[in-house]
Design a protein around this motif. Structure first.
Motif, PDB file in Angstrom:
ATOM      1  N   ILE A  82      -6.137   9.070   3.959  1.00  0.00           N
ATOM      2  CA  ILE A  82      -5.291   9.293   2.778  1.00  0.00           C
ATOM      3  C   ILE A  82      -3.978   8.524   2.934  1.00  0.00           C
ATOM      4  CG2 ILE A  82      -3.944  11.030   1.540  1.00  0.00           C
ATOM      5  CD1 ILE A  82      -6.263  12.998   2.145  1.00  0.00           C
ATOM      6  N   GLY A  83      -3.397   8.572   4.143  1.00  0.00           N
ATOM      7  CA  GLY A  83      -2.168   7.821   4.393  1.00  0.00           C
ATOM      8  C   GLY A  83      -2.375   6.321   4.244  1.00  0.00           C
ATOM      9  N   ALA A  84      -3.525   5.816   4.687  1.00  0.00           N
ATOM     10  CA  ALA A  84      -3.825   4.391   4.541  1.00  0.00           C
ATOM     11  C   ALA A  84      -3.958   4.009   3.072  1.00  0.00           C
ATOM     12  CB  ALA A  84      -5.094   4.044   5.299  1.00  0.00           C
ATOM     13  N   LEU A  85      -4.580   4.859   2.273  1.00  0.00           N
ATOM     14  CA  LEU A  85      -4.698   4.572   0.843  1.00  0.00           C
ATOM     15  C   LEU A  85      -3.335   4.573   0.152  1.00  0.00           C
ATOM     16  CD1 LEU A  85      -7.917   6.540  -0.128  1.00  0.00           C
ATOM     17  CD2 LEU A  85      -7.607   4.072  -0.032  1.00  0.00           C
ATOM     18  N   ILE A  86      -2.481   5.514   0.518  1.00  0.00           N
ATOM     19  CA  ILE A  86      -1.133   5.545  -0.056  1.00  0.00           C
ATOM     20  C   ILE A  86      -0.378   4.276   0.327  1.00  0.00           C
ATOM     21  CG2 ILE A  86       1.102   6.726   0.055  1.00  0.00           C
ATOM     22  CD1 ILE A  86      -0.469   9.342   0.336  1.00  0.00           C
ATOM     23  N   GLY A  87      -0.491   3.872   1.586  1.00  0.00           N
ATOM     24  CA  GLY A  87       0.152   2.636   2.025  1.00  0.00           C
ATOM     25  C   GLY A  87      -0.382   1.426   1.287  1.00  0.00           C
ATOM     26  N   LEU A  88      -1.675   1.398   1.016  1.00  0.00           N
ATOM     27  CA  LEU A  88      -2.274   0.289   0.273  1.00  0.00           C
ATOM     28  C   LEU A  88      -1.742   0.231  -1.151  1.00  0.00           C
ATOM     29  CD1 LEU A  88      -4.386  -1.978   0.391  1.00  0.00           C
ATOM     30  CD2 LEU A  88      -6.059  -0.326  -0.417  1.00  0.00           C
ATOM     31  N   VAL A  89      -1.607   1.382  -1.788  1.00  0.00           N
ATOM     32  CA  VAL A  89      -1.067   1.424  -3.151  1.00  0.00           C
ATOM     33  C   VAL A  89       0.382   0.943  -3.163  1.00  0.00           C
ATOM     34  CG1 VAL A  89      -0.384   2.986  -5.023  1.00  0.00           C
ATOM     35  CG2 VAL A  89      -2.651   3.195  -3.984  1.00  0.00           C
TER      36      VAL A  89
END
Length: 134
Positions: A109-116
């Motif tokens: 989830i943290g990686a997806l937020i960082g990607l966004v």
């Protein structure tokens, strides 16, 4: 840059609120609910309390006994079919494996937020998204 920080804080706040709801939902008594997933399943019968997990583990590390003091079930085998098969058996998944699964989900989830956030920053830097002047 100020708007990017604002967006990052808003995203982090939204995820905190979302995960706070998940944590509260998973804190229900496991004996009264049937788990549809091993992810955030909560404590099971025979598990160490999370405060004991950290205190015992760090006590073991500081006395040079290694990290095997975190959990009592480190010798129990983990079979992926118990966690992700057709028939899920949360009680058969060791506590250490449930901690690893939950940590992997949170990291994803943290990686997806960082990607966004990175995509938004890239689009703003290249002029795809027009940022209003302050």
């Amino acid at each position: 840059m100020r708007n990017l920080r604002t967006a990052a804080i808003a995203t982090a706040t939204a995820m905190t609120v979302t995960l706070g709801g998940v944590a509260a939902a998973s804190a229900k008594d496991a004996a009264t609910t049937t788990a549809d997933s091993v992810v955030f399943a909560g404590e099971q019968d025979g598990d160490k309390a999370s405060s004991e997990v950290s205190s015992d583990g760090f006590a073991g590390l500081s006395s040079n006994n290694g990290s095997s003091k975190f959990f009592d079930d480190e010798q129990d085998p983990f079979f992926a079919t118990d966690a992700f098969g057709k028939e899920i058996d949360v009680a058969a998944v060791p506590q250490w494996a449930r901690y690893w699964i939950d940590s992997t989900v949170v990291a994803g989830i943290g990686a997806l937020i960082g990607l966004v956030i990175a995509g938004f920053n890239w689009a703003a830097f290249n002029g795809i998204i027009k940022m209003p002047a302050l």
